[in-house]
Design a protein around this motif. Sequence first.
Motif, PDB file in Angstrom:
ATOM      1  N   UNK A 191       0.837  -1.200   0.000  1.00  0.00           N
ATOM      2  CA  UNK A 191       0.000   0.000   0.000  1.00  0.00           C
ATOM      3  C   UNK A 191       0.878   1.259   0.000  1.00  0.00           C
ATOM      4  N   UNK A 192       1.870   1.277   0.892  1.00  0.00           N
ATOM      5  CA  UNK A 192       2.757   2.444   0.977  1.00  0.00           C
ATOM      6  C   UNK A 192       3.559   2.625  -0.309  1.00  0.00           C
ATOM      7  N   UNK A 193       4.026   1.517  -0.900  1.00  0.00           N
ATOM      8  CA  UNK A 193       4.774   1.599  -2.153  1.00  0.00           C
ATOM      9  C   UNK A 193       3.892   2.107  -3.282  1.00  0.00           C
ATOM     10  N   UNK A 194       2.614   1.754  -3.233  1.00  0.00           N
ATOM     11  CA  UNK A 194       1.676   2.242  -4.243  1.00  0.00           C
ATOM     12  C   UNK A 194       1.410   3.732  -4.069  1.00  0.00           C
ATOM     13  N   UNK A 195       1.223   4.158  -2.821  1.00  0.00           N
ATOM     14  CA  UNK A 195       0.923   5.556  -2.562  1.00  0.00           C
ATOM     15  C   UNK A 195       2.094   6.474  -2.898  1.00  0.00           C
ATOM     16  N   UNK A 196       3.313   5.954  -2.827  1.00  0.00           N
ATOM     17  CA  UNK A 196       4.490   6.747  -3.198  1.00  0.00           C
ATOM     18  C   UNK A 196       4.822   6.586  -4.674  1.00  0.00           C
ATOM     19  N   UNK A 197       3.935   5.920  -5.421  1.00  0.00           N
ATOM     20  CA  UNK A 197       4.027   5.763  -6.874  1.00  0.00           C
ATOM     21  C   UNK A 197       5.269   4.996  -7.314  1.00  0.00           C
ATOM     22  N   UNK A 198       5.684   4.066  -6.471  1.00  0.00           N
ATOM     23  CA  UNK A 198       6.800   3.196  -6.829  1.00  0.00           C
ATOM     24  C   UNK A 198       6.286   1.952  -7.547  1.00  0.00           C
ATOM     25  N   UNK A 199       5.058   1.518  -7.201  1.00  0.00           N
ATOM     26  CA  UNK A 199       4.452   0.371  -7.857  1.00  0.00           C
ATOM     27  C   UNK A 199       3.009   0.692  -8.226  1.00  0.00           C
ATOM     28  N   UNK A 200       2.472  -0.096  -9.141  1.00  0.00           N
ATOM     29  CA  UNK A 200       1.049  -0.088  -9.451  1.00  0.00           C
ATOM     30  C   UNK A 200       0.465  -1.418  -9.004  1.00  0.00           C
ATOM     31  N   UNK A 201      -0.758  -1.393  -8.528  1.00  0.00           N
ATOM     32  CA  UNK A 201      -1.474  -2.619  -8.174  1.00  0.00           C
ATOM     33  C   UNK A 201      -2.481  -2.892  -9.292  1.00  0.00           C
ATOM     34  N   UNK A 202      -2.277  -3.973 -10.031  1.00  0.00           N
ATOM     35  CA  UNK A 202      -3.149  -4.286 -11.156  1.00  0.00           C
ATOM     36  C   UNK A 202      -4.048  -5.466 -10.809  1.00  0.00           C
ATOM     37  N   UNK A 203      -5.327  -5.276 -11.023  1.00  0.00           N
ATOM     38  CA  UNK A 203      -6.294  -6.323 -10.723  1.00  0.00           C
ATOM     39  C   UNK A 203      -6.326  -7.347 -11.843  1.00  0.00           C
ATOM     40  N   UNK A 204      -6.655  -8.598 -11.525  1.00  0.00           N
ATOM     41  CA  UNK A 204      -6.694  -9.641 -12.555  1.00  0.00           C
ATOM     42  C   UNK A 204      -7.792  -9.366 -13.567  1.00  0.00           C
ATOM     43  N   UNK A 205      -7.527  -9.755 -14.818  1.00  0.00           N
ATOM     44  CA  UNK A 205      -8.544  -9.608 -15.855  1.00  0.00           C
ATOM     45  C   UNK A 205      -9.707 -10.525 -15.554  1.00  0.00           C
ATOM     46  N   UNK A 206     -10.898 -10.046 -15.733  1.00  0.00           N
ATOM     47  CA  UNK A 206     -12.087 -10.852 -15.499  1.00  0.00           C
ATOM     48  C   UNK A 206     -12.960 -10.811 -16.750  1.00  0.00           C
ATOM     49  N   UNK A 207     -13.649 -11.934 -17.053  1.00  0.00           N
ATOM     50  CA  UNK A 207     -14.506 -11.946 -18.227  1.00  0.00           C
ATOM     51  C   UNK A 207     -15.625 -10.926 -18.114  1.00  0.00           C
ATOM     52  N   UNK A 208     -15.999 -10.371 -19.256  1.00  0.00           N
ATOM     53  CA  UNK A 208     -17.063  -9.376 -19.256  1.00  0.00           C
ATOM     54  C   UNK A 208     -18.379 -10.025 -18.838  1.00  0.00           C
ATOM     55  N   UNK A 209     -19.269  -9.238 -18.268  1.00  0.00           N
ATOM     56  CA  UNK A 209     -20.554  -9.773 -17.808  1.00  0.00           C
ATOM     57  C   UNK A 209     -21.330 -10.362 -18.973  1.00  0.00           C
ATOM     58  N   UNK A 210     -21.898 -11.540 -18.757  1.00  0.00           N
ATOM     59  CA  UNK A 210     -22.703 -12.170 -19.785  1.00  0.00           C
ATOM     60  C   UNK A 210     -21.924 -12.991 -20.781  1.00  0.00           C
ATOM     61  N   UNK A 211     -20.586 -12.991 -20.635  1.00  0.00           N
ATOM     62  CA  UNK A 211     -19.753 -13.749 -21.559  1.00  0.00           C
ATOM     63  C   UNK A 211     -19.055 -14.856 -20.815  1.00  0.00           C
ATOM     64  N   UNK A 212     -18.873 -15.972 -21.481  1.00  0.00           N
ATOM     65  CA  UNK A 212     -18.180 -17.089 -20.865  1.00  0.00           C
ATOM     66  C   UNK A 212     -16.693 -16.824 -20.873  1.00  0.00           C
ATOM     67  N   UNK A 213     -16.027 -17.232 -19.809  1.00  0.00           N
ATOM     68  CA  UNK A 213     -14.569 -17.099 -19.764  1.00  0.00           C
ATOM     69  C   UNK A 213     -13.950 -18.078 -20.731  1.00  0.00           C
ATOM     70  N   UNK A 214     -12.847 -17.660 -21.330  1.00  0.00           N
ATOM     71  CA  UNK A 214     -12.135 -18.550 -22.245  1.00  0.00           C
ATOM     72  C   UNK A 214     -11.461 -19.663 -21.480  1.00  0.00           C
ATOM     73  N   UNK A 215     -11.396 -20.845 -22.118  1.00  0.00           N
ATOM     74  CA  UNK A 215     -10.765 -21.987 -21.464  1.00  0.00           C
ATOM     75  C   UNK A 215      -9.281 -21.729 -21.334  1.00  0.00           C
TER      76      UNK A 215
END
Length: 215
Positions: A191-215
Amino acid sequence: RFFTPQGDRSAYFQRGEIVFASSSAEQDRLGNFLYRRGLIEKKQLREIEKEFKPGMRFGKAFVDKGYLDPKALWEAVRAQVEEVVYGLFSLQEGDFVFVEGDSLLPEDLAGLSLSSQSLLMEGIRRSDESAMIAEVIPTDEAVPHRRENAPQTDLEDFERKVLELVDGVRDVRQIVRASRRGEFDVKRALYDLSKTQIIDIRLPDRPAAGKDAKA
């Protein structure tokens, strides 16, 4: 004793100080705790679980196998007790009772003596900061990435260690395990490293609503 939808927990006191704590929640079990801390491998955990029999001491089984030395086990049990107590501060619903007696705690579990006042202060601090951290790290599947042209700033020793584990591949859970420290400490450092702009926290990609996730 605390009875909640997430599981039952108990905290044991002697002369006002906490000497033990236990939890029925799956994530609080000693084996899972040791694995999350990076102290044992998944294969070793599964082996002990397979061989475990009534009357055996779970932690001692790791020592007997040579997977842990006694000092590491004692330190892990102490840390586990602290984490169970800190978890009490995040409870939102449930029931509790006080039970008084001289022989509630088995003799072979005695030996710890943790400052109730210190645990209280730390528990309150964590409770206050957890919501703030969750806004930046909402899931353990988030992957921290180092930023290009990050500002130069002095870092605490632990922040520097956590930063060394940020490789753009490990997610938060894996960084916690590699650090061999507690989840809260690692997330606070991220959290502190993110707030000092040393790192970014990237969330995992998720399938769009209503669409099946790819195998």
